[in-house]
Structure formats: C-alpha cells, structure tokens
Design an enzyme around this catalytic site. Structure first.
Site, PDB file in Angstrom:
ATOM      1  N   ASP A   1      -2.856 -27.044  33.977  1.00 17.53           N
ATOM      2  CA  ASP A   1      -2.623 -27.476  35.282  1.00 17.53           C
ATOM      3  C   ASP A   1      -4.089 -28.216  36.046  1.00 17.53           C
ATOM      4  O   ASP A   1      -3.886 -29.232  36.626  1.00 17.53           O
ATOM      5  CB  ASP A   1      -2.498 -26.436  36.358  1.00 17.53           C
ATOM      6  CG  ASP A   1      -1.086 -25.939  36.241  1.00 17.53           C
ATOM      7  OD1 ASP A   1      -0.413 -26.716  35.580  1.00 17.53           O
ATOM      8  OD2 ASP A   1      -0.675 -24.929  36.749  1.00 17.53           O
TER       9      ASP A   1
ATOM     10  N   LYS B   1       0.395 -20.651  44.376  1.00 16.97           N
ATOM     11  CA  LYS B   1       1.787 -21.502  44.378  1.00 16.97           C
ATOM     12  C   LYS B   1       2.414 -20.290  43.641  1.00 16.97           C
ATOM     13  O   LYS B   1       3.670 -19.764  43.887  1.00 16.97           O
ATOM     14  CB  LYS B   1       1.575 -22.731  43.674  1.00 16.97           C
ATOM     15  CG  LYS B   1       3.134 -23.490  44.061  1.00 16.97           C
ATOM     16  CD  LYS B   1       2.623 -25.072  43.858  1.00 16.97           C
ATOM     17  CE  LYS B   1       2.457 -25.546  42.500  1.00 16.97           C
ATOM     18  NZ  LYS B   1       3.531 -25.537  41.482  1.00 16.97           N
TER      19      LYS B   1
ATOM     20  N   ARG C   1       6.851 -15.958  43.304  1.00 16.41           N
ATOM     21  CA  ARG C   1       7.162 -14.718  42.742  1.00 16.41           C
ATOM     22  C   ARG C   1       7.341 -13.687  44.040  1.00 16.41           C
ATOM     23  O   ARG C   1       8.114 -12.847  44.164  1.00 16.41           O
ATOM     24  CB  ARG C   1       6.111 -14.133  41.823  1.00 16.41           C
ATOM     25  CG  ARG C   1       6.263 -14.941  40.687  1.00 16.41           C
ATOM     26  CD  ARG C   1       5.157 -15.190  39.752  1.00 16.41           C
ATOM     27  NE  ARG C   1       5.224 -15.614  38.753  1.00 16.41           N
ATOM     28  CZ  ARG C   1       4.974 -16.868  38.146  1.00 16.41           C
ATOM     29  NH1 ARG C   1       4.803 -17.746  39.199  1.00 16.41           N
ATOM     30  NH2 ARG C   1       5.044 -17.345  36.860  1.00 16.41           N
TER      31      ARG C   1
ATOM     32  N   ARG D   1      -0.526 -33.433  41.593  1.00 14.09           N
ATOM     33  CA  ARG D   1      -1.834 -33.253  40.890  1.00 14.09           C
ATOM     34  C   ARG D   1      -2.536 -34.640  40.493  1.00 14.09           C
ATOM     35  O   ARG D   1      -3.875 -34.838  40.477  1.00 14.09           O
ATOM     36  CB  ARG D   1      -1.731 -32.164  39.830  1.00 14.09           C
ATOM     37  CG  ARG D   1      -1.325 -30.612  40.097  1.00 14.09           C
ATOM     38  CD  ARG D   1      -1.717 -29.724  38.976  1.00 14.09           C
ATOM     39  NE  ARG D   1      -0.741 -28.528  39.254  1.00 14.09           N
ATOM     40  CZ  ARG D   1      -1.028 -27.449  39.960  1.00 14.09           C
ATOM     41  NH1 ARG D   1      -1.836 -27.642  40.934  1.00 14.09           N
ATOM     42  NH2 ARG D   1       0.074 -26.673  40.130  1.00 14.09           N
TER      43      ARG D   1
HETATM   44  C1  S3P Z   1       3.307 -21.804  36.360  1.00 11.05           C
HETATM   45  C2  S3P Z   1       3.348 -22.083  34.964  1.00 11.05           C
HETATM   46  C3  S3P Z   1       2.884 -23.090  34.683  1.00 11.05           C
HETATM   47  C4  S3P Z   1       2.226 -24.118  35.569  1.00 11.05           C
HETATM   48  C5  S3P Z   1       2.632 -24.288  36.699  1.00 11.05           C
HETATM   49  C6  S3P Z   1       3.028 -22.872  37.516  1.00 11.05           C
HETATM   50  C7  S3P Z   1       3.843 -20.505  37.084  1.00 11.05           C
HETATM   51  O1  S3P Z   1       3.739 -23.792  33.883  1.00 11.05           O
HETATM   52  O2  S3P Z   1       1.852 -25.340  35.191  1.00 11.05           O
HETATM   53  O3  S3P Z   1       2.045 -24.918  37.626  1.00 11.05           O
HETATM   54  O4  S3P Z   1       3.979 -20.230  38.188  1.00 11.05           O
HETATM   55  O5  S3P Z   1       4.476 -19.743  36.147  1.00 11.05           O
HETATM   56  P1  S3P Z   1       4.048 -23.595  32.375  1.00 11.05           P
HETATM   57  O6  S3P Z   1       4.581 -21.946  32.633  1.00 11.05           O
HETATM   58  O7  S3P Z   1       4.964 -24.270  32.056  1.00 11.05           O
HETATM   59  O8  S3P Z   1       2.729 -23.618  31.546  1.00 11.05           O
END
Ligand code: S3P
Length: 426
Positions: A312, A22, A27, A388
């Site tokens: 996560d 994801k 990105r 999740r």
């Molecule tokens: C993600 C960063 C994480 C993660 C999310 C995806 C990302 O969050 O929990 O599922 O793609 O940068 P945080 O940046 O808040 O830790």
C-alpha cells in the site's frame, strides 16, 4: 470530477491526526455484526470504504448507530441473514473480499457489486478457498470479477489453506468463513501479512492461534461466534506514510503524526525510509506509536515487496525514490497491478512526471531519483479512481513544484480530510 491544484509549500510544520485504520475499521464492523449483542467502536475510519461495510452489515441484519464519537453496532441474536438487495462494496476491495467470507457462512444468495474500479479486480483469490469450504461463488471471466454471486451456507467445512499470493484480505476471508466451519480452519501464509483479523478475532473471544513459520505464519481458528466487544481503532499507518514521506523529501519540514497501528507488518515503510536516510522516528507508546519526520537528503535503496506486504505504501515511497540520489529498485511488486488502479504503472508514471527516468522488468520497477524534491517538475496527475495515487501526487506537488490533480475527490475513499490536513501543515 474535482480538479485540485497543489502549490509548492515553503515550510511544513505541525501534527497530523490520521483517520482510524481502514483495516481495523472494516473488521470492527464485521465482527461486531457477527456477535450477539452490542459492540462499541471508537475511532472508526470516516472513509467511504468503511461506510460501504457499515451499510452492508445493516443490510445483513445488524443495527448501526452513532453515539457521540462512537459507532454502536448490534448483531442480531439469531445471526446475520441474506439481504434481498445487492451489497454495494463501492471502491473497496477489502469490503468485497471480507464480505465474501462472511456471506459464505450465511444461508442463501448474496450479490456483491462494486464501482468500475472494483469490478475489474480479481475475486478468484477468495472464491477458490471459499468454494473449497462449501460456498459457491460466481463472477465474470476467469478472475471472477464483480458482480460476485455468493451462495452461502451456515454449514461450511474447515480447510487447510496455503495462500498462494500473500494477502491479508484472502487470509481474513477464509478465517471469517471458518467461524462457520465444521472443524478447525488453518491458513498458511509465506510472508506475514497484517494480523489485524487474528488479533481482533482473539479480542472477540474466538479461539485463534498464530505461529510464525520462517518468514510466514500459520493461523489456526476454531469455529465459534465472536462476542460483543469494545474496539479502539488506532490511526492508519498507510495514511501516515504520505506525511512521513512528505516530511522526509520536503526541504524545510518537521511533521508529527499521532498514534498509529505500529505492528511490524504495517510500519515496514519506516524501516525503508530510514534506510534511505530519512530522519523518521517512531515516538511515544501506549495506543501505538506516533511518527516524526524531518527533512533529510535521501539515497536510493532496494525495496522488496515482503518488507511492505500489501504494498500500500509504494505510491508514497515512489515519491521518496524520486527525491533520492541514485536508482531505487522496487522488487516483486506485481500485486500493485490489481489494486484500486494499476499502481505499478501509476507509480512509475508519477515518478516520470516528476522528471525521473523510470523502467520496469517483470514484477520489478526502477526509479532514478533527482537527488532533491526541489528538482521535481510541476505536473498534471490524470484521474485514476485511486485514493493513494491522488495522495502520492499531492505530497509530490507540495514538496516539489506543484501539481494539478484530476479526480482529487477520490481521497474520500479512505481519508476525506486529507487535503485539509495537508493545508494545515502550511
Ligand atoms: C487490506 C489488505 C491489503 C491492502 C488493503 C487492506 C486489509 O490488500 O492492500 O488496503 O485490510 O486486509 P491485500 O490483502 O490484497 O494485500
């Protein structure tokens, strides 16, 4: 709302192809849209979160078409522009925070909206640094929750920012805005979070340098425009974690998981599970390792948030803790409270519903395991709007004694085929 019954599985065998990562998918869409010309993305996540980002890049002026298994994104030669319509981030915090960074560098006004879950999540963590760079962000209340109004400018300032709470999303928002800076942008993190943005920016020809500093990292980016690129998105390790835990706690399982992003910030859960006694291996090489997970007797451990930055994988690990012998401690995991749902309370509630004694102290919580998934109670999982939590409940039900899950459709946020893949294992 959909309700799903999960029956206990007697035997689990097979290979799972988890969806595209994801993080890398969001990105790939954004960097391709920022570039001048055509980029090709293979393996994009089919989840709604990534779909939200896809629609937004089109609203901002990029084109997006499917070509067989690939997604072709063409960024406009004269750059992205503000949309007259709200940018709907759905359930996706990553979309809102990364798009806040991108739109901060686009002249004009942008309105970022989200569903009821996303509209409660803090956006001040991106608004503060982006504001320092010269954008203006306004949301509701102290934590600047959505709807988030961003007034962007293509003449931002490069800043030196020390991220107070480790977050790949905050780091990424600042770096994406930094592309429009008037000088270098430096982001410092005290714990190394996933480096997806830095790695992908470099792949798109942007000058970005990363230096490990103690347990953390300093990233320095020079302003510039990403070049069009070809992207191969690896499998999502955070989805693989559910099947890894399922294989470990079920008493007759041998599950393989296809190639995933195996970078160190993403596979901390493998180290944790192995410490608990799980028979989990990283196998193969090439486009990232795969995983194999077989039944094992688990023992309790202490899990520090820094081992699994972004936390996560905690809902899945809570199921492992529930099946383990002894008390597992989850230390410093307060960030769980501001995810798609309050996963701090949710992970404890899940273990409690399975029959475990659970308690909390500050940002730590504890699960006294039952010693075997066979002893799990059957349970009802209430609706949470959190993919999740649904997947964690499902693996607990399959490994233990079944469950009924309300709001099971939420898996389409990140993993639409999750229940089919689970059923495919038997
Ligand atoms: C993600 C960063 C994480 C993660 C999310 C995806 C990302 O969050 O929990 O599922 O793609 O940068 P945080 O940046 O808040 O830790």
């Amino acid at each position: 709302m959909t309700t799903k019954s999960i029956d206990p599985a007697t035997r689990l065998r097979g290979v799972v192809h988890v969806p595209g990562d994801k993080s890398a998918s969001h990105r790939a869409l954004l960097l391709s849209a920022l570039a001048d010309g055509e980029s090709r993305i293979e393996g994009l996540s089919p989840g709604h979160d990534v779909q939200s980002t896809g629609v937004i890049v089109e609203q901002l002026g990029a084109s997006r078409v499917r070509e067989g298994s690939a997604t072709i994104v063409t960024g406009p030669a004269d750059g992205l522009r503000a949309s007259d319509e709200p940018l709907d981030c759905g359930n996706s915090g990553t979309t809102m925070r990364l798009v806040a960074g991108v739109t901060s560098g686009i002249d004009g006004e942008h309105l970022l909206v989200g569903d009821p879950s996303l509209s409660q999540r803090p956006m001040d963590r991106v608004a503060v640094p982006l504001g320092r760079m010269g954008a203006t962000l306004a949301g509701r209340g102290e934590r600047l929750t959505a709807p988030l109004r961003v007034v962007g400018t293509s003449r931002l300032h490069g800043i030196d920012y020390d991220v107070p709470t480790p977050s790949a999303q905050v780091k990424s928002a600042v770096l994406l805005a930094g592309l429009h800076g008037d000088g270098p942008t430096v982001v410092r993190e005290r714990v190394r979070t996933r480096a997806t943005t830095e790695i992908m920016l470099a792949h798109a020809g942007v000058s970005v340098e990363s230096l490990d500093v103690g347990a953390g990292r300093r990233v320095t980016l020079l302003p510039g425009r990403p070049r069009p690129a070809t992207w191969f998105v690896p499998g999502d390790p955070s989805q693989a974690a559910f099947f890894a835990v399922l294989g470990a706690v079920h008493d007759d399982a041998a599950i393989a998981i296809d190639a995933i992003d195996d970078s160190p910030e993403r596979v901390g859960f493998v180290t944790v599970l192995r410490r608990m006694g799980a028979a989990i291996e990283l196998v193969g090489s090439g486009h990232g390792h795969g995983l194999s997970a077989r039944s094992a007797s688990l023992r309790a451990t202490t899990i520090h948030a820094s081992e699994i930055p972004s936390v996560d994988e905690v809902p899945a690990l809570a199921v492992a803790a529930a099946a383990a012998d002894g008390v597992t401690s989850f230390v410093g995991v307060g960030e769980l409270r501001v995810k798609e749902s309050d996963r701090f309370t949710g992970s404890m509630a899940l273990a409690s519903a399975l029959g475990c004694t659970v308690w909390a102290s500050g940002d730590d919580f504890f699960i006294e395991g039952l010693g075997s998934a066979r002893k799990f109670h059957s349970f009802n999982q209430p609706a949470t709007l959190d993919h999740r939590m649904v997947m964690a409940a499902a693996i607990a039900g399959a490994a233990g004694n079944g469950c009924v899950i309300d709001g099971s459709e939420t898996v389409s946020t990140s993993y639409p085929a999750f229940f089919d893949h689970l059923a495919g294992l038997g």
